[in-house]
Design a protein around this motif. Sequence first.
Motif, PDB file in Angstrom:
ATOM      1  N   THR A   1       0.806  -1.211   0.000  1.00  0.00           N
ATOM      2  CA  THR A   1       0.000   0.000   0.000  1.00  0.00           C
ATOM      3  C   THR A   1       0.845   1.269   0.000  1.00  0.00           C
ATOM      4  N   ASP A   2       0.358   2.286  -0.706  1.00  0.00           N
ATOM      5  CA  ASP A   2       0.943   3.614  -0.566  1.00  0.00           C
ATOM      6  C   ASP A   2       0.566   4.139   0.813  1.00  0.00           C
ATOM      7  N   HIS A   3       1.368   5.081   1.321  1.00  0.00           N
ATOM      8  CA  HIS A   3       1.141   5.571   2.681  1.00  0.00           C
ATOM      9  C   HIS A   3       1.704   6.973   2.802  1.00  0.00           C
ATOM     10  N   GLU A   4       1.028   7.791   3.603  1.00  0.00           N
ATOM     11  CA  GLU A   4       1.445   9.182   3.765  1.00  0.00           C
ATOM     12  C   GLU A   4       2.807   9.330   4.446  1.00  0.00           C
ATOM     13  N   ASP A   5       3.266   8.302   5.167  1.00  0.00           N
ATOM     14  CA  ASP A   5       4.577   8.359   5.818  1.00  0.00           C
ATOM     15  C   ASP A   5       5.639   7.558   5.067  1.00  0.00           C
ATOM     16  N   TYR A   6       5.335   7.152   3.845  1.00  0.00           N
ATOM     17  CA  TYR A   6       6.251   6.283   3.095  1.00  0.00           C
ATOM     18  C   TYR A   6       7.653   6.886   2.995  1.00  0.00           C
ATOM     19  N   ASP A   7       7.726   8.148   2.599  1.00  0.00           N
ATOM     20  CA  ASP A   7       9.044   8.743   2.362  1.00  0.00           C
ATOM     21  C   ASP A   7       9.881   8.839   3.637  1.00  0.00           C
ATOM     22  N   SER A   8       9.235   8.975   4.778  1.00  0.00           N
ATOM     23  CA  SER A   8       9.994   9.111   6.025  1.00  0.00           C
ATOM     24  C   SER A   8      10.673   7.807   6.430  1.00  0.00           C
ATOM     25  N   TYR A   9      10.272   6.700   5.835  1.00  0.00           N
ATOM     26  CA  TYR A   9      10.897   5.404   6.106  1.00  0.00           C
ATOM     27  C   TYR A   9      11.976   5.066   5.074  1.00  0.00           C
ATOM     28  N   MET A  10      12.161   5.932   4.096  1.00  0.00           N
ATOM     29  CA  MET A  10      13.081   5.669   3.011  1.00  0.00           C
ATOM     30  C   MET A  10      14.405   6.409   3.186  1.00  0.00           C
ATOM     31  N   PRO A  11      15.486   5.900   2.585  1.00  0.00           N
ATOM     32  CA  PRO A  11      16.747   6.638   2.619  1.00  0.00           C
ATOM     33  C   PRO A  11      16.609   7.973   1.891  1.00  0.00           C
ATOM     34  N   ARG A  12      17.261   9.008   2.418  1.00  0.00           N
ATOM     35  CA  ARG A  12      17.120  10.344   1.848  1.00  0.00           C
ATOM     36  C   ARG A  12      17.527  10.376   0.375  1.00  0.00           C
ATOM     37  N   GLU A  13      18.583   9.673   0.031  1.00  0.00           N
ATOM     38  CA  GLU A  13      19.041   9.664  -1.353  1.00  0.00           C
ATOM     39  C   GLU A  13      17.935   9.203  -2.302  1.00  0.00           C
ATOM     40  N   LEU A  14      17.183   8.209  -1.884  1.00  0.00           N
ATOM     41  CA  LEU A  14      16.125   7.678  -2.734  1.00  0.00           C
ATOM     42  C   LEU A  14      14.984   8.675  -2.872  1.00  0.00           C
ATOM     43  N   THR A  15      14.554   9.282  -1.780  1.00  0.00           N
ATOM     44  CA  THR A  15      13.433  10.226  -1.850  1.00  0.00           C
ATOM     45  C   THR A  15      13.812  11.459  -2.659  1.00  0.00           C
ATOM     46  N   GLU A  16      15.045  11.930  -2.521  1.00  0.00           N
ATOM     47  CA  GLU A  16      15.479  13.094  -3.300  1.00  0.00           C
ATOM     48  C   GLU A  16      15.552  12.766  -4.781  1.00  0.00           C
ATOM     49  N   MET A  17      16.022  11.580  -5.105  1.00  0.00           N
ATOM     50  CA  MET A  17      16.122  11.163  -6.494  1.00  0.00           C
ATOM     51  C   MET A  17      14.739  11.115  -7.146  1.00  0.00           C
ATOM     52  N   ARG A  18      13.775  10.550  -6.441  1.00  0.00           N
ATOM     53  CA  ARG A  18      12.442  10.422  -7.014  1.00  0.00           C
ATOM     54  C   ARG A  18      11.685  11.740  -7.029  1.00  0.00           C
ATOM     55  N   ALA A  19      11.942  12.599  -6.043  1.00  0.00           N
ATOM     56  CA  ALA A  19      11.294  13.909  -6.037  1.00  0.00           C
ATOM     57  C   ALA A  19      11.764  14.760  -7.207  1.00  0.00           C
ATOM     58  N   ALA A  20      12.995  14.542  -7.639  1.00  0.00           N
ATOM     59  CA  ALA A  20      13.552  15.331  -8.741  1.00  0.00           C
ATOM     60  C   ALA A  20      13.103  14.834 -10.104  1.00  0.00           C
ATOM     61  N   TRP A  21      12.512  13.643 -10.145  1.00  0.00           N
ATOM     62  CA  TRP A  21      12.100  13.064 -11.433  1.00  0.00           C
ATOM     63  C   TRP A  21      10.762  13.640 -11.857  1.00  0.00           C
ATOM     64  N   ASP A  22      10.690  14.207 -13.049  1.00  0.00           N
ATOM     65  CA  ASP A  22       9.485  14.836 -13.580  1.00  0.00           C
ATOM     66  C   ASP A  22       9.049  14.076 -14.824  1.00  0.00           C
ATOM     67  N   PRO A  23       7.917  13.345 -14.742  1.00  0.00           N
ATOM     68  CA  PRO A  23       7.500  12.563 -15.910  1.00  0.00           C
ATOM     69  C   PRO A  23       7.241  13.413 -17.141  1.00  0.00           C
ATOM     70  N   ASP A  24       6.781  14.663 -16.955  1.00  0.00           N
ATOM     71  CA  ASP A  24       6.535  15.535 -18.105  1.00  0.00           C
ATOM     72  C   ASP A  24       7.822  15.838 -18.859  1.00  0.00           C
ATOM     73  N   GLN A  25       8.926  15.900 -18.123  1.00  0.00           N
ATOM     74  CA  GLN A  25      10.208  16.197 -18.753  1.00  0.00           C
ATOM     75  C   GLN A  25      10.914  14.939 -19.225  1.00  0.00           C
ATOM     76  N   GLU A  26      10.761  13.854 -18.489  1.00  0.00           N
ATOM     77  CA  GLU A  26      11.555  12.651 -18.741  1.00  0.00           C
ATOM     78  C   GLU A  26      10.912  11.692 -19.743  1.00  0.00           C
ATOM     79  N   LEU A  27       9.584  11.683 -19.791  1.00  0.00           N
ATOM     80  CA  LEU A  27       8.921  10.723 -20.666  1.00  0.00           C
ATOM     81  C   LEU A  27       8.755  11.289 -22.070  1.00  0.00           C
ATOM     82  N   PRO A  28       9.021  10.491 -23.090  1.00  0.00           N
ATOM     83  CA  PRO A  28       8.782  10.953 -24.457  1.00  0.00           C
ATOM     84  C   PRO A  28       7.295  11.047 -24.734  1.00  0.00           C
ATOM     85  N   ASP A  29       6.927  11.820 -25.761  1.00  0.00           N
ATOM     86  CA  ASP A  29       5.515  11.938 -26.129  1.00  0.00           C
ATOM     87  C   ASP A  29       4.938  10.592 -26.543  1.00  0.00           C
TER      88      ASP A  29
END
Length: 306
Positions: free
Chosen positions: A135-163
Amino acid sequence: MSTNARAAMQDRPPLGRYFDVGGRRLLLHSSGSGAPAVVFLAGAGGVGLDYWDVQEKAAELTTSVVYDRTGTGWSDRVAVPLSSAEVTEELRELLRAAGTPAPYVLVGHSLGGLFARHYATRFPDEVAGLVLMETDHEDYDSYMPRELTEMRAAWDPDQELPDELPEEAVQLYRGLFARMMADWPEEIREPLVDRHVSPEWIMDGYALVPYRDRFLDELRQAGPLPDVPLILLTAMDVDDFKNAVLIGESDALLREEIEGKRRLYTDLAASVPRGENRLVHGAGHASIHWRRPDAVLRAIHDLLGM
């Protein structure tokens, strides 16, 4: 199968019937009989019939329901995704329209698990139990390593995904879905696989990414879970679906994510009097219902026996 025949199958759902909820057509498929009914809530990028195999097995125990919420699968689309409150209200009205009375055992996967929790919080008298798969959870990111949460927060599907996804990516996904449903009847498997690799369905999951924080905020405001039986299923492996969408995460980070999930779900189980977290080996986040339907069915069976 001819191209024309495949296209015709693709345009219509292989199972289920439509119900009108709030002026929108929603697809629902029900099997079996008895109470409480088991209702499956798909994850982001998923559809109700992805759970057909375990749904049919659950139908040997009681009424068993899968559906496509607004904006997914064969149900109607909207310009802006529904809020979590709207999703739960929609499901409530759909089940009433389909003649499936409460209470329910809600089986939620990923984002569907978040919606299942919200339903239980809003309508506790209508929930006989919860099975939450990854399940997704509102506290998910707080249980994750900072490197992982920062990496995913920086990912923008509008920019990264092709049309448009390149053909090799489409064929990769086609192969993954086909393997997951290899022993399913062709009349169910083929339209599901074809639609899953269509641009519309591929983008359904990504379209929810900008709205995830809104869903999480709604759960933060909803309050704690009521005292209902709860079984969480934690996938302990990385599957091919995860490997297909990696954005640079190392194997070490992925293992840290799994350990973080294990701790989060154990804490969530401990937050209610009748909660349990079960570790599921041999499956990853996206494939737990396909790779380990036995674990999902066992959890449903155990909750029905409580």
